[in-house]
Design a protein around this motif. Structure first.
Motif, mmCIF file in Angstrom:
data_model
loop_
_atom_site.group_PDB
_atom_site.id
_atom_site.type_symbol
_atom_site.label_atom_id
_atom_site.label_comp_id
_atom_site.label_asym_id
_atom_site.label_seq_id
_atom_site.Cartn_x
_atom_site.Cartn_y
_atom_site.Cartn_z
ATOM 1 N N UNK A 190 0.777 -1.110 -0.247
ATOM 2 C CA UNK A 190 -0.300 -0.019 -0.091
ATOM 3 C C UNK A 190 0.802 1.145 -0.017
ATOM 4 N N UNK A 191 1.827 1.301 0.842
ATOM 5 C CA UNK A 191 2.740 2.602 0.876
ATOM 6 C C UNK A 191 3.271 2.908 -0.558
ATOM 7 N N UNK A 192 3.457 1.829 -1.550
ATOM 8 C CA UNK A 192 4.055 2.430 -2.900
ATOM 9 C C UNK A 192 3.171 2.569 -3.815
ATOM 10 N N UNK A 193 1.945 2.744 -3.419
ATOM 11 C CA UNK A 193 0.832 3.117 -4.508
ATOM 12 C C UNK A 193 0.271 4.553 -4.222
ATOM 13 N N UNK A 194 -0.065 5.228 -5.165
ATOM 14 C CA UNK A 194 -0.835 6.297 -5.110
ATOM 15 C C UNK A 194 -2.283 5.807 -5.347
ATOM 16 N N UNK A 195 -3.022 5.517 -4.558
ATOM 17 C CA UNK A 195 -4.209 5.168 -4.739
ATOM 18 C C UNK A 195 -5.508 6.238 -4.818
ATOM 19 N N UNK A 196 -6.314 6.135 -5.882
ATOM 20 C CA UNK A 196 -7.306 7.162 -6.193
ATOM 21 C C UNK A 196 -8.573 6.233 -6.163
ATOM 22 N N UNK A 197 -9.535 6.945 -5.635
ATOM 23 C CA UNK A 197 -10.916 6.378 -5.744
ATOM 24 C C UNK A 197 -11.907 7.616 -5.961
ATOM 25 N N UNK A 198 -13.092 7.240 -6.033
ATOM 26 C CA UNK A 198 -14.110 8.288 -6.233
ATOM 27 C C UNK A 198 -15.444 7.932 -5.838
ATOM 28 N N UNK A 199 -16.152 8.667 -5.501
ATOM 29 C CA UNK A 199 -17.733 8.637 -4.919
ATOM 30 C C UNK A 199 -18.576 9.251 -5.864
ATOM 31 N N UNK A 200 -19.998 8.566 -6.055
ATOM 32 C CA UNK A 200 -20.772 9.278 -6.828
ATOM 33 C C UNK A 200 -21.849 10.210 -5.993
ATOM 34 N N UNK A 201 -22.207 11.399 -6.735
ATOM 35 C CA UNK A 201 -23.290 12.107 -5.767
ATOM 36 C C UNK A 201 -24.703 11.477 -6.333
ATOM 37 N N UNK A 202 -25.608 11.455 -5.310
ATOM 38 C CA UNK A 202 -26.885 10.953 -5.698
ATOM 39 C C UNK A 202 -27.796 11.942 -6.081
ATOM 40 N N UNK A 203 -28.376 12.069 -6.993
ATOM 41 C CA UNK A 203 -29.212 13.094 -7.415
ATOM 42 C C UNK A 203 -30.446 13.307 -6.307
ATOM 43 N N UNK A 204 -30.796 12.634 -5.680
ATOM 44 C CA UNK A 204 -31.948 12.821 -4.497
ATOM 45 C C UNK A 204 -31.330 12.691 -3.099
ATOM 46 N N UNK A 205 -29.999 12.930 -3.134
ATOM 47 C CA UNK A 205 -29.479 12.952 -1.832
ATOM 48 C C UNK A 205 -28.529 14.308 -1.727
ATOM 49 N N UNK A 206 -28.769 15.240 -0.817
ATOM 50 C CA UNK A 206 -28.113 16.426 -0.598
ATOM 51 C C UNK A 206 -26.401 16.027 -0.224
ATOM 52 N N UNK A 207 -25.381 16.689 -0.907
ATOM 53 C CA UNK A 207 -24.083 16.316 -0.385
ATOM 54 C C UNK A 207 -23.687 16.909 0.903
ATOM 55 N N UNK A 208 -24.275 16.669 2.158
ATOM 56 C CA UNK A 208 -24.001 17.246 3.264
ATOM 57 C C UNK A 208 -22.594 16.671 3.760
ATOM 58 N N UNK A 209 -21.955 17.140 4.488
ATOM 59 C CA UNK A 209 -20.774 16.285 5.060
ATOM 60 C C UNK A 209 -20.940 15.142 5.370
ATOM 61 N N UNK A 210 -21.993 14.767 6.279
ATOM 62 C CA UNK A 210 -22.110 13.621 6.739
ATOM 63 C C UNK A 210 -22.181 12.415 5.589
ATOM 64 N N UNK A 211 -23.067 12.990 4.708
ATOM 65 C CA UNK A 211 -23.206 11.784 3.410
ATOM 66 C C UNK A 211 -21.776 11.823 2.679
ATOM 67 N N UNK A 250 -8.855 11.790 -3.793
ATOM 68 C CA UNK A 250 -10.205 11.261 -3.766
ATOM 69 C C UNK A 250 -10.882 12.308 -4.414
ATOM 70 N N UNK A 251 -11.765 11.650 -5.408
ATOM 71 C CA UNK A 251 -12.283 12.254 -6.704
ATOM 72 C C UNK A 251 -13.923 12.232 -6.558
ATOM 73 N N UNK A 252 -14.548 13.433 -7.015
ATOM 74 C CA UNK A 252 -16.092 13.293 -7.363
ATOM 75 C C UNK A 252 -16.157 12.646 -8.594
ATOM 76 N N UNK A 253 -16.955 11.704 -8.817
ATOM 77 C CA UNK A 253 -17.133 10.902 -10.059
ATOM 78 C C UNK A 253 -18.118 11.571 -10.968
ATOM 79 N N UNK A 254 -17.544 11.960 -12.065
ATOM 80 C CA UNK A 254 -18.437 12.711 -13.178
ATOM 81 C C UNK A 254 -19.411 13.511 -12.526
ATOM 82 N N UNK A 255 -18.752 14.583 -11.776
ATOM 83 C CA UNK A 255 -19.348 15.680 -11.287
ATOM 84 C C UNK A 255 -20.340 16.726 -12.222
#
Length: 276
Positions: free
Chosen positions: A71-92, A112-117
């Motif tokens: 793991x320490x040798x890797x630049x690890x990138x992932x994404x999260x999807x915004x849900x149309x019916x869910x407000x993007x609150x900090x908790x979400x 950490x990337x916003x997926x297809x924002x």
């Protein structure tokens, strides 16, 4: 390039894309996926890109199992999807992040990337305020966005690159979709924003799978008319006249994507060690 300079990362020219690990490209054996990760790392690829929506998190789980002590040798990138019916609150957003951390078996995400924002979401500072707070906690090292789905989305890329908190964008770039190189990529470079070019093989169109009907009708192309497909196939075949006889379609397409000086890394999906 901001991400590289700020974090001291040496990013490989190719990034391992892992949509296929989640099963979106047909059935995929988890052990084959794990061998693919190891082969990529052994070959010098040190960036892995995934998303919480790839197989409803299964791709992240496989990567978490594969990395282990590497793991320490890797630049690890992932994404999260915004849900149309869910407000993007900090908790979400925090819940999505914590789930990804658990699946990936890591204490932090490098990118950490916003997926297809959507453009509207990008013009609201709220989402990036939340992501910045996660960075302050040490849960995230860098913030990025991906533009999509599909090709284009130059305006979204420009708006994202204009936000000082965004350090990387990911967008489609290939022989069939080169337009972002004209304005978007140079602007990103001027802002020290890293560019990750995805779909360099145009979802298989720029490979020898061009002659396979299933490949032609894959994904978004399933909605294309026969005339649309015929035009694209004719364009791809025209490239055969300019590549050298000893160079494959894949090699030619990757060389095109890698030849752009503004591209930090090219995201390429690989299903097996042989693909690597």
């Amino acid at each position: 390039r901001g991400v590289l300079e700020a974090h001291g990362w040496r990013v490989s020219r190719l990034t391992l894309g892992t949509l296929q690990f989640g099963g979106q490209r047909g059935r995929q054996d988890d052990q084959a996926s794990i061998r693919t990760v190891h082969a990529a790392l052994d070959a010098g690829i040190n960036v892995i890109d995934t998303a919480d929506s790839y197989g409803s998190g299964h791709s992240e789980e496989v990567i978490g199992r594969a990395l282990g002590k590497r793991r320490p040798d890797v630049v690890l990138a992932t994404k999260f999807d915004l849900k149309p019916d869910v407000p993007p609150t900090r908790e979400v957003l925090r819940t999505a992040l914590m789930h990804s951390l658990r699946r990936l078996q890591t204490g932090y995400i490098d990118l950490y990337q916003v997926h297809n924002i959507p453009l509207a979401a990008m013009q609201s500072p709220e989402i990036f305020d939340h992501l910045e707070s996660f960075r302050d906690e040490g849960l995230v090292c860098a913030i990025g966005v991906t533009a999509g789905p599909g090709e284009g989305h130059g305006r979204e890329c420009l708006v994202a690159a204009g936000d000082q908190r965004v350090e990387a964008i990911q967008a489609a770039y290939s022989l069939l979709s080169p337009s972002l190189a004209q304005v978007v990529f140079p602007y990103c470079a001027s802002r020290n924003v890293a560019v990750f070019a995805r779909e360099p093989l145009a979802q298989g169109l720029l490979t020898d799978a061009l002659d396979d009907e299933a490949t032609l009708r894959m994904g978004r192309r399933s909605r294309w008319t026969s005339e649309q497909l015929d035009r694209v196939v004719a364009t791809v075949r025209s490239f055969d006249r300019v590549r050298s006889a000893d160079e494959s379609r894949v090699g030619f397409a990757l060389r095109f994507a890698l030849s752009n000086d503004h591209v930090t890394s090219v995201v390429c999906g690989m299903r097996s060690a042989a693909d690597v």
